[in-house]
Scaffold this motif. Structure first.
Motif, PDB file in Angstrom:
ATOM      1  N   ILE A  50       4.509  -1.797  20.179  1.00 59.99           N
ATOM      2  CA  ILE A  50       3.066  -2.498  20.752  1.00 59.99           C
ATOM      3  C   ILE A  50       2.866  -3.578  19.711  1.00 59.99           C
ATOM      4  N   GLU A  51       2.108  -4.537  20.210  1.00 63.18           N
ATOM      5  CA  GLU A  51       1.690  -5.590  19.514  1.00 63.18           C
ATOM      6  C   GLU A  51      -0.030  -5.416  19.226  1.00 63.18           C
ATOM      7  N   LEU A  52      -0.399  -6.037  18.196  1.00 66.47           N
ATOM      8  CA  LEU A  52      -1.897  -6.023  17.862  1.00 66.47           C
ATOM      9  C   LEU A  52      -2.256  -7.172  17.540  1.00 66.47           C
ATOM     10  N   THR A  53      -3.501  -7.919  18.006  1.00 70.52           N
ATOM     11  CA  THR A  53      -4.099  -8.963  17.909  1.00 70.52           C
ATOM     12  C   THR A  53      -5.734  -8.608  17.630  1.00 70.52           C
ATOM     13  N   SER A  54      -6.113  -8.871  16.553  1.00 75.27           N
ATOM     14  CA  SER A  54      -7.668  -8.590  16.157  1.00 75.27           C
ATOM     15  C   SER A  54      -8.270  -9.335  15.552  1.00 75.27           C
ATOM     16  N   GLU A  55      -9.693  -9.453  15.415  1.00 75.75           N
ATOM     17  CA  GLU A  55     -10.372 -10.229  14.572  1.00 75.75           C
ATOM     18  C   GLU A  55     -11.728  -9.333  14.193  1.00 75.75           C
ATOM     19  N   GLU A  56     -11.863  -9.332  12.867  1.00 78.06           N
ATOM     20  CA  GLU A  56     -13.113  -8.418  12.628  1.00 78.06           C
ATOM     21  C   GLU A  56     -14.387  -9.072  13.190  1.00 78.06           C
ATOM     22  N   GLY A  57     -15.170  -8.332  13.927  1.00 74.52           N
ATOM     23  CA  GLY A  57     -16.525  -8.465  14.569  1.00 74.52           C
ATOM     24  C   GLY A  57     -16.249  -9.203  15.939  1.00 74.52           C
ATOM     25  N   LYS A  58     -15.123  -9.409  16.196  1.00 79.04           N
ATOM     26  CA  LYS A  58     -14.806 -10.214  17.711  1.00 79.04           C
ATOM     27  C   LYS A  58     -13.933  -9.315  18.635  1.00 79.04           C
ATOM     28  N   GLY A  59     -13.220  -8.192  18.301  1.00 79.51           N
ATOM     29  CA  GLY A  59     -12.637  -7.399  19.165  1.00 79.51           C
ATOM     30  C   GLY A  59     -11.034  -7.379  18.915  1.00 79.51           C
ATOM     31  N   THR A  60     -10.513  -6.513  19.680  1.00 81.73           N
ATOM     32  CA  THR A  60      -8.925  -6.292  19.576  1.00 81.73           C
ATOM     33  C   THR A  60      -8.256  -6.272  20.928  1.00 81.73           C
ATOM     34  N   GLN A  61      -6.955  -6.651  20.916  1.00 75.76           N
ATOM     35  CA  GLN A  61      -6.188  -6.524  22.171  1.00 75.76           C
ATOM     36  C   GLN A  61      -4.791  -6.022  21.648  1.00 75.76           C
ATOM     37  N   PHE A  62      -4.342  -5.230  22.492  1.00 76.96           N
ATOM     38  CA  PHE A  62      -3.237  -4.367  22.373  1.00 76.96           C
ATOM     39  C   PHE A  62      -2.352  -4.836  23.530  1.00 76.96           C
ATOM     40  N   LYS A 106      -7.840  -5.086  26.353  1.00 77.13           N
ATOM     41  CA  LYS A 106      -8.554  -5.954  25.449  1.00 77.13           C
ATOM     42  C   LYS A 106     -10.135  -5.594  25.385  1.00 77.13           C
ATOM     43  N   ASP A 107     -10.678  -5.526  24.087  1.00 77.08           N
ATOM     44  CA  ASP A 107     -12.279  -5.179  24.106  1.00 77.08           C
ATOM     45  C   ASP A 107     -12.889  -6.397  23.392  1.00 77.08           C
ATOM     46  N   THR A 108     -14.230  -6.342  23.137  1.00 81.86           N
ATOM     47  CA  THR A 108     -15.092  -7.219  22.388  1.00 81.86           C
ATOM     48  C   THR A 108     -15.771  -6.290  21.400  1.00 81.86           C
ATOM     49  N   GLY A 109     -15.298  -5.348  20.869  1.00 84.75           N
ATOM     50  CA  GLY A 109     -15.496  -4.614  19.779  1.00 84.75           C
ATOM     51  C   GLY A 109     -15.795  -5.093  18.562  1.00 84.75           C
ATOM     52  N   ILE A 110     -15.718  -4.116  17.655  1.00 90.52           N
ATOM     53  CA  ILE A 110     -15.987  -4.400  16.081  1.00 90.52           C
ATOM     54  C   ILE A 110     -14.848  -4.846  15.448  1.00 90.52           C
ATOM     55  N   GLY A 111     -13.437  -4.858  16.064  1.00 88.21           N
ATOM     56  CA  GLY A 111     -11.985  -5.525  15.482  1.00 88.21           C
ATOM     57  C   GLY A 111     -11.738  -4.727  14.358  1.00 88.21           C
ATOM     58  N   ILE A 112     -10.461  -4.993  14.043  1.00 86.58           N
ATOM     59  CA  ILE A 112      -9.824  -4.324  12.824  1.00 86.58           C
ATOM     60  C   ILE A 112      -9.641  -5.365  11.634  1.00 86.58           C
ATOM     61  N   PRO A 113     -10.074  -5.354  10.467  1.00 88.69           N
ATOM     62  CA  PRO A 113     -10.000  -6.101   9.411  1.00 88.69           C
ATOM     63  C   PRO A 113      -8.225  -6.406   9.073  1.00 88.69           C
TER      64      PRO A 113
END
Length: 736
Positions: free
Chosen positions: A577-589, A527-534
Motif C-alpha cells: 500500500i502507498e500513502l500520500t498525506s499532508e497534515e490538514g489537507k487529507g490523505t490518499q491510499f 482519498k479524503d479531505t480530512g485531518i491528514g497524517i503528520p
C-alpha cells in the motif's frame, strides 16, 4: 506433575496395530496397510531415536493422507493417535486434544479396543496438564474400564497413579496416599513399570512435604532415589528427586545435606556430553593436522633421499632439487597458516551463528508468548461480553424509558467497540501466525463495493460526508479472488477516511490498469479531505496500536489496528500500500491487486422475505451450561416467536434427541463431560438431518473447518451480533 508413559503403552499400541492387520482384508488391502505402517514406523523412529519431531509429523501426515485415500478408517484412527502423541511431546496440548478426539470418534464406531483406551488415557493427561481435573478423571475412568475388559492390569496401575496425582492436587492426601502405596505393593523392582513405582515413592514424599513433615518426605524421596539407581536409572527422575531432597533437607535445617544433594543435582545438570563431544572434535582435528604434517615430513625425507642419489650424477640437479624442496616447504607453511586462519574464522562464524540462533529463539518465544496471551485474553473476554451485549440488546427491545435510553445506547456502543477491538486483536494474531489461506472465489466487484457503501450509509450521514464512488465501467465481468480479504481492506480504509473527514469529502475509485489473457490488474484509491497524517508519523502509521497522536485517539477513538491489518492482508495477497498525506489537507491510499477473470454471470435478485415469519412456531433445543448465556439465548429465541428447551450437558442432549425432534439445535462447544463436538458426532450416528449450529467463544477463522468436520452445519461466535445470529438461524429454518 504427570507420570510419563513408556514401554507398556508403546507395546500395547504396537501389538494391537499389528494384530489388526491381515484379518478380514484382501491381499491388496494388506499391501496398503503395510504402506501406512511404513510411514508410521518412520515417524516413530524419527521421534523416539532421532528426536526429529518435524519429520515425525511429516511422515504421520503422509500416513493420514494414504489412509484417507484408501478408506482405511481403523488405520486413520491409529494415525491420529500417534500424531496426538507427537504434539503432546511438543507441549502443544490443544493440538494433541484435537487429534486424540479425532481418533476416539473413529475408534468408537468399532468394538472397544486398547487403542481407544490409550486415546482416552492420553486425552486425560492433556486435560490434567491444563488443570482440568474433572475432565481428566472422566477420561481416565473410560480408559480404565476398557483396560479392565482386556485384563491389561499393568496399564490400569499407571492410570491409578495418575488418579492419585489428581487426588493429591485436590488436597485429598489420605486417598492419594492409599493409591500410591497400593501401586508400590503391586509393582516389583524389576518390573517394566519400575519407573511408575519410583514416581509413587516420589509422590508420597510430595504429600509429606506439603504437610511440612520433612523427615518423612526425605525418607520417601530416598526410597525413590535408591530404586531409580538400582533398577532403571532415569536421569530425569534422579534430577527431580535430588532437587526435592535438597529442598527437604533445607526445610529440615540440615544445610550440609541440602548442599550435598544440590551439588549432585548441579553436577548431573552440567552438559558433560557437550564438553566431551567438543573435546573429541578438537582433538580429532589436531590429529588430522598432525597426520598432514607427518605426511609432509615423510615427503621431505623421500626428496632428501632422491637428492642424495642425484648428487652422484649432477651438481645442477642437486641445486634444483634443493630449490624445489625450499619452494615446497614455503608452500606447505603457507597452506598451513591459511588453514589455521580459515579454522579460526570458521570457529568465529559458528559462535556468531550460535548466538544469532539463540537470539532468534528468544524472539520467537517472546512472539509466541505474546500471541498466546492476546488470544487467551480475547477468548476470556468473549463470554462476559456476550452477556453484556445480549442483555443490552434485550433491554433496548423492551422499549425502555427515555431517561434510560441514553445509558443503554452508550452501553451498546461500548460493547460493540470492545467486540471490534477483540476481533482486531484476533485478526492481527491470526495474520502473524502464517496460517492464512488465500481463497479463489468468483464474485461481482460492483455488488461487493455497493454492499460496503450501504453498510456505511448511516456513518456517512452522521459525519456529513460527501461520498463519491468512481468504478471503471469496463470491469463488466466477475473476478476471481478473495472477496473476504478485499472487503476487510476496503472497510478499514473507508472507515478511517469517513471518521477523519467530518464535513468533508471521501472519493473511492477503482480503475482497470491492464488486462492480459485471463488476468486483470485493478488499481484501488481511497482519498479524503480530512485531518491528514503528520510526516513524522507516516512511517509508523502501519504499526499495531499506532495512531497519529494521543489527541487523535481521544478525539476520534479507535484501536490503531486497522491500518496494520490492511498492511498484513495486502502482504498475504502479494501486494503493498502507498500513502500520500499532508497534515490538514487529507490523505490518499493506493494499492493494486491481480485477479483472474470470471464469467459474466447474470445478477440474481434475492427474494426478500419476512424473516419473523420464518421463526414463528419453530422449536429450538439449546445445549448450554452457562446460566447467563442460557437466559440471554432463550430470550432472543422466544423474542421471534420460537419455543426453546434447555439442556446443560452433552450426554443428556444425546439421549433427549433420541426420542424428541426439533427444528434446530444450538450446541455450545465447551460443555462439561462430553463437549459439543463429541455430542454432535454421537447425534449424527442416529440423526443426520437435524440442523446443529455451534455456539463458541473461540476464533471463527481458526476453528470453523474443524467444528464443521464433526458434523455441525454452521458456526456462530460469541458474543454474537443479534442480526447475524438470526440470519444464520433463518438460513436453515427456511429450508426446514
Amino acid at each position: 506433575m504427570l507420570l510419563k508413559t513408556k514401554g507398556i503403552f508403546a507395546f500395547i499400541l504396537f501389538l494391537v496395530t499389528i494384530s489388526s492387520f491381515g484379518q478380514a482384508l484382501y491381499k491388496e488391502t494388506t499391501k496398503i496397510n503395510d504402506s501406512v505402517d511404513y510411514y508410521l514406523e518412520i515417524a516413530l523412529f524419527n521421534k523416539e531415536d532421532k528426536n526429529s519431531f518435524n519429520k515425525a509429523i511429516i511422515y504421520t501426515e503422509k500416513a493420514i493422507l494414504f489412509a484417507k485415500a484408501n478408506d482405511l478408517e481403523p488405520k486413520l484412527a491409529d494415525c491420529y493417535l500417534i500424531l496426538g502423541g507427537i504434539y503432546y511431546d511438543l507441549q502443544k496440548p490443544e493440538k494433541a486434544i484435537e487429534h486424540f478426539i479425532r481418533s476416539i470418534n473413529i475408534y468408537t464406531k468399532e468394538n472397544p479396543n486398547p487403542n481407544l483406551a490409550l486415546s482416552y488415557y492420553n486425552l486425560g493427561k492433556c486435560y490434567l496438564e491444563q488443570d482440568k481435573q474433572e475432565l481428566s478423571e472422566i477420561y481416565f475412568k473410560k480408559a480404565a474400564s476398557i483396560y479392565q475388559e482386556f485384563e491389561f492390569y499393568d496399564a490400569i496401575e499407571l492410570i491409578n497413579v495418575q488418579k492419585g496425582i489428581i487426588q493429591k492436587n485436590k488436597g485429598n492426601f489420605l486417598e492419594a496416599e492409599a493409591i500410591f502405596k497400593k501401586a508400590i505393593n503391586n509393582i516389583s523392582n524389576q518390573d517394566a513399570l519400575a519407573d511408575t513405582k519410583v514416581e509413587a515413592f516420589f509422590q508420597l514424599g510430595e504429600i509429606q512435604f506439603l504437610n511440612n513433615n520433612f523427615s518423612a518426605a526425605i525418607e520417601h524421596y530416598n526410597d525413590a532415589l535408591k530404586l531409580n539407581e538400582q533398577s532403571i536409572y532415569n536421569i530425569a527422575l534422579e534430577k527431580k528427586i535430588l532437587k526435592k531432597l535438597s529442598r527437604a533437607h533445607n526445610k529440615n535445617s540440615d544445610f550440609k545435606k541440602s548442599n550435598e544433594y544440590l551439588e549432585r543435582y548441579v553436577k548431573i545438570s552440567d552438559s558433560i556430553s557437550q564438553f566431551y563431544s567438543k573435546y573429541l572434535s578438537e582433538n580429532t582435528f589436531e590429529k588430522v593436522e598432525f597426520d598432514k604434517q607427518l605426511e609432509t615430513i615423510e615427503n621431505l625425507d623421500k626428496e632428501k633421499k632422491n637428492q642424495q642419489k642425484t648428487l652422484r650424477f649432477s651438481k645442477l640437479i642437486s641445486i634444483l632439487s634443493i630449490a624445489l624442496i625450499s619452494i615446497l616447504s614455503l608452500l606447505s607453511l603457507s597452506l598451513y597458516k591459511n588453514n589455521k586462519i580459515r579454522i579460526t574464522t570458521n570457529k568465529l562464524l559458528k559462535d556468531k551463528n550460535r548466538e544469532l540462533t539463540k537470539e532468534k529463539e528468544k524472539v520467537e518465544k517472546a512472539s509466541k508468548a505474546r500471541a498466546e496471551f492476546l488470544a487467551t485474553v480475547s477468548h476470556e473476554l468473549r463470554t462476559p461480553l456476550n452477556a453484556i451485549n445480549g442483555i443490552t440488546y434485550l433491554l433496548l427491545q423492551e422499549k425502555p424509558k427515555k431517561s434510560q435510553l441514553n445509558y443503554l445506547n452508550s452501553l451498546e456502543f461500548s460493547g460493540k467497540y470492545l467486540l471490534n477491538f477483540i476481533n482486531d486483536i484476533l485478526e492481527i494474531n491470526r495474520l502473524e501466525s502464517d496460517k492464512v489461506v488465500v481463497e479463489k472465489i468468483s464474485f461481482n466487484l460492483n455488488e461487493l463495493i455497493e454492499n460496503i457503501k450501504v453498510s456505511f450509509n448511516e456513518f456517512i450521514v452522521t459525519n456529513n460526508i460527501s461520498y463519491v464512488q468512481n468504478i471503471d465501467k469496463s470491469i463488466d465481468y466477475n473476478i476471481i479472488g478473495d472477496p473476504t480479504k478485499l472487503s476487510q481492506i476496503l472497510i478499514n480504509l473507508i472507515n478511517n477516511a469517513i471518521k477523519f473527514s467530518k464535513n468533508g469529502e471521501v472519493i473511492f475509485s477503482v480503475k482497470q490498469q491492464k488486462a492480459e489473457d485471463n488476468l486483470v490488474t485493478l488499481d484501488f484509491e481511497i482519498k479524503d479531505t480530512g485531518i491528514g497524517i503528520p510526516s513524522e508519523k507516516q512511517k509508523d502509521i502501519f504499526e499495531s496500536f499506532s495512531q497519529g497522536s494521543v489527541e487523535i485517539n481521544r478525539t476520534y477513538g479507535g484501536t490503531g489496528l486497522g491500518l496494520s491489518i490492511v498492511k498484513k492482508l495486502l502482504s498475504v495477497l502479494k501486494s503493498d500500500i502507498e500513502l500520500t498525506s499532508e497534515e490538514g489537507k487529507g490523505t490518499q491510499f493506493n494499492f493494486s491487486l491481480i485477479f483472474e477473470k470470471g464469467n459474466n454471470l447474470p445478477k440474481v435478485e434475492t427474494e426478500v422475505t419476512n424473516s419473523d415469519s420464518v421463526f414463528v412456531g419453530k422449536s429450538i433445543l439449546l445445549v448450554e451450561d452457562n446460566k447467563i448465556n442460557q437466559m440471554i439465548t432463550k430470550k432472543m429465541v422466544e423474542k421471534k416467536g420460537m419455543t426453546c428447551e434447555i439442556i446443560d450437558n452433552g450426554e443428556d442432549a444425546i439421549e433427549h434427541l433420541k426420542s424428541n425432534s426439533y427444528d434446530l439445535v444450538l450446541m455450545d462447544v465447551h460443555l462439561p463431560g462430553i463437549n459439543g463436538t463429541e455430542a454432535t458426532t454421537e447425534i449424527r450416528k442416529f440423526n443426520s438431518e437435524i440442523t446443529i449450529i455451534a455456539l463458541t467463544a473461540i476464533s471463527l477463522n481458526e476453528n470453523r473447518e474443524m467444528l464443521l468436520s464433526f458434523g455441525m452445519n454452521d458456526v456462530v461466535t460469541k458474543p454474537f451480533i443479534p442480526e447475524n445470529f438470526y440470519d444464520t438461524m433463518a438460513k436453515y429454518l427456511t429450508k426446514a
